[in-house]
Write a protein that holds these residues in place. Structure first.
Motif, PDB file in Angstrom:
ATOM      1  N   GLY A  27      -1.356 -15.956  16.318  1.00 13.96           N
ATOM      2  CA  GLY A  27      -1.331 -15.407  14.969  1.00 13.96           C
ATOM      3  C   GLY A  27      -2.171 -16.202  13.996  1.00 13.96           C
ATOM      4  O   GLY A  27      -2.931 -15.648  13.196  1.00 13.96           O
ATOM      5  N   VAL A  52       4.065 -18.410  11.042  1.00 11.72           N
ATOM      6  CA  VAL A  52       3.227 -18.461  12.236  1.00 11.72           C
ATOM      7  C   VAL A  52       2.667 -19.875  12.351  1.00 11.72           C
ATOM      8  O   VAL A  52       2.599 -20.621  11.374  1.00 11.72           O
ATOM      9  CB  VAL A  52       2.063 -17.439  12.185  1.00 11.72           C
ATOM     10  N   ASP A  67       1.501  -9.337  15.811  1.00  7.14           N
ATOM     11  CA  ASP A  67       2.529  -8.499  15.190  1.00  7.14           C
ATOM     12  C   ASP A  67       3.000  -9.058  13.852  1.00  7.14           C
ATOM     13  O   ASP A  67       3.236  -8.309  12.893  1.00  7.14           O
ATOM     14  CB  ASP A  67       3.720  -8.339  16.135  1.00  7.14           C
ATOM     15  N   THR A  68       3.187 -10.376  13.773  1.00 12.64           N
ATOM     16  CA  THR A  68       3.646 -10.983  12.529  1.00 12.64           C
ATOM     17  C   THR A  68       2.607 -10.837  11.430  1.00 12.64           C
ATOM     18  O   THR A  68       2.935 -10.550  10.271  1.00 12.64           O
ATOM     19  CB  THR A  68       3.969 -12.474  12.748  1.00 12.64           C
ATOM     20  N   LEU A  71       7.935 -15.125   6.491  1.00 13.38           N
ATOM     21  CA  LEU A  71       7.301 -15.009   7.792  1.00 13.38           C
ATOM     22  C   LEU A  71       6.624 -16.334   8.113  1.00 13.38           C
ATOM     23  O   LEU A  71       6.020 -16.962   7.244  1.00 13.38           O
ATOM     24  CB  LEU A  71       6.254 -13.885   7.797  1.00 13.38           C
ATOM     25  N   TYR A  79       8.876 -20.061  13.548  1.00 13.02           N
ATOM     26  CA  TYR A  79       7.438 -19.823  13.526  1.00 13.02           C
ATOM     27  C   TYR A  79       7.013 -19.156  14.835  1.00 13.02           C
ATOM     28  O   TYR A  79       7.403 -19.590  15.914  1.00 13.02           O
ATOM     29  CB  TYR A  79       6.671 -21.134  13.353  1.00 13.02           C
ATOM     30  N   VAL A  80       6.225 -18.104  14.698  1.00 16.12           N
ATOM     31  CA  VAL A  80       5.727 -17.369  15.853  1.00 16.12           C
ATOM     32  C   VAL A  80       4.401 -17.972  16.290  1.00 16.12           C
ATOM     33  O   VAL A  80       3.506 -18.196  15.469  1.00 16.12           O
ATOM     34  CB  VAL A  80       5.542 -15.873  15.517  1.00 16.12           C
ATOM     35  N   ASP A 132       6.818 -19.755  20.441  1.00 19.31           N
ATOM     36  CA  ASP A 132       7.610 -19.734  19.209  1.00 19.31           C
ATOM     37  C   ASP A 132       8.356 -21.063  19.074  1.00 19.31           C
ATOM     38  O   ASP A 132       8.735 -21.686  20.079  1.00 19.31           O
ATOM     39  CB  ASP A 132       8.614 -18.574  19.223  1.00 19.31           C
TER      40      ASP A 132
END
Length: 202
Positions: free
Chosen positions: A64, A41, A91-92, A39, A59-60, A47
């Motif tokens: 985050g 961020v 969410d992540t 995952l 990467y979000v 993004d």
């Protein structure tokens, strides 16, 4: 002294301004299927996909990863602990906190420079931290306060502090799918073994 690529050096030398952002990458075990998943961020607005170590990483952005503290670099093999504030509303991050077993999960932090006018990457990402997650802390926050979770990460040098018996004990082996190869390790050397002959009886 950290060395940068030519594009980054030219951009910094121009003194035209720069935006610094941090990328956070965690590889943890999915609690549903037991498989490792990664995952990512970052504290950017959108993004982004960044090419790191020969692989494209997604990467979000947008909240985050909260503004992280500066990463301190020291010479030597001392174990450094670094705290990273993340939003449990993202969410992540929720997936990481609830759906993954993140204890001792590998974690990396990279730094990127963005052009302040175009928001384009100036050069490749530079790793500023590598280690493993030591603790995830989600405290109860008073109403009206900023909600934040804390990831405490230990630098990779902590691996050098593990003792040999800890890594090869029966208790440690059983954590790996019930492996009992070392179940008799604590009595080895104390039991007589007869090779090629019958054991005499008194």
């Amino acid at each position: 002294m950290r060395s940068y690529d030519s594009n980054t050096m030219s951009h910094l030398a121009a003194r035209s301004g720069v935006k610094v952002r941090i990328l956070l990458w965690v590889t943890a075990k999915n609690r549903t299927n037991g498989l490792p998943e990664s995952l990512g961020v970052w504290n950017g607005d959108e993004d982004i996909t960044v090419h790191i170590d020969g692989v494209d990483r997604d990467y979000v952005g947008a909240g985050g990863l909260l503004d992280p503290d500066p990463v301190r670099s020291d010479v030597g093999l001392d174990v450094r602990m670094h705290e990273i504030r993340v939003s449990p509303l993202d969410d992540t991050i929720v997936a990481l906190l609830r759906g993954f077993d993140a204890r001792l999960a590998p974690i990396e932090m990279h730094r990127v420079f963005l052009d302040p006018e175009t928001n384009a990457l100036v050069g490749p990402a530079h790793r500023v931290f590598r280690g493993e997650i030591n603790k995830l802390d989600l405290p109860e926050m008073p109403a009206g306060s900023e909600v934040a979770a804390t990831i405490t990460a230990a630098s990779a040098s902590r691996r050098l502090t593990l003792s040999l018996p800890l890594k090869k004990s029966d208790e440690s082996q059983r954590l790996r799918g019930g492996d009992r190869f070392r179940r008799y390790g604590d009595i080895s050397g104390g039991v007589s073994v007869f090779w090629g002959e019958k054991r005499s009886r008194a």
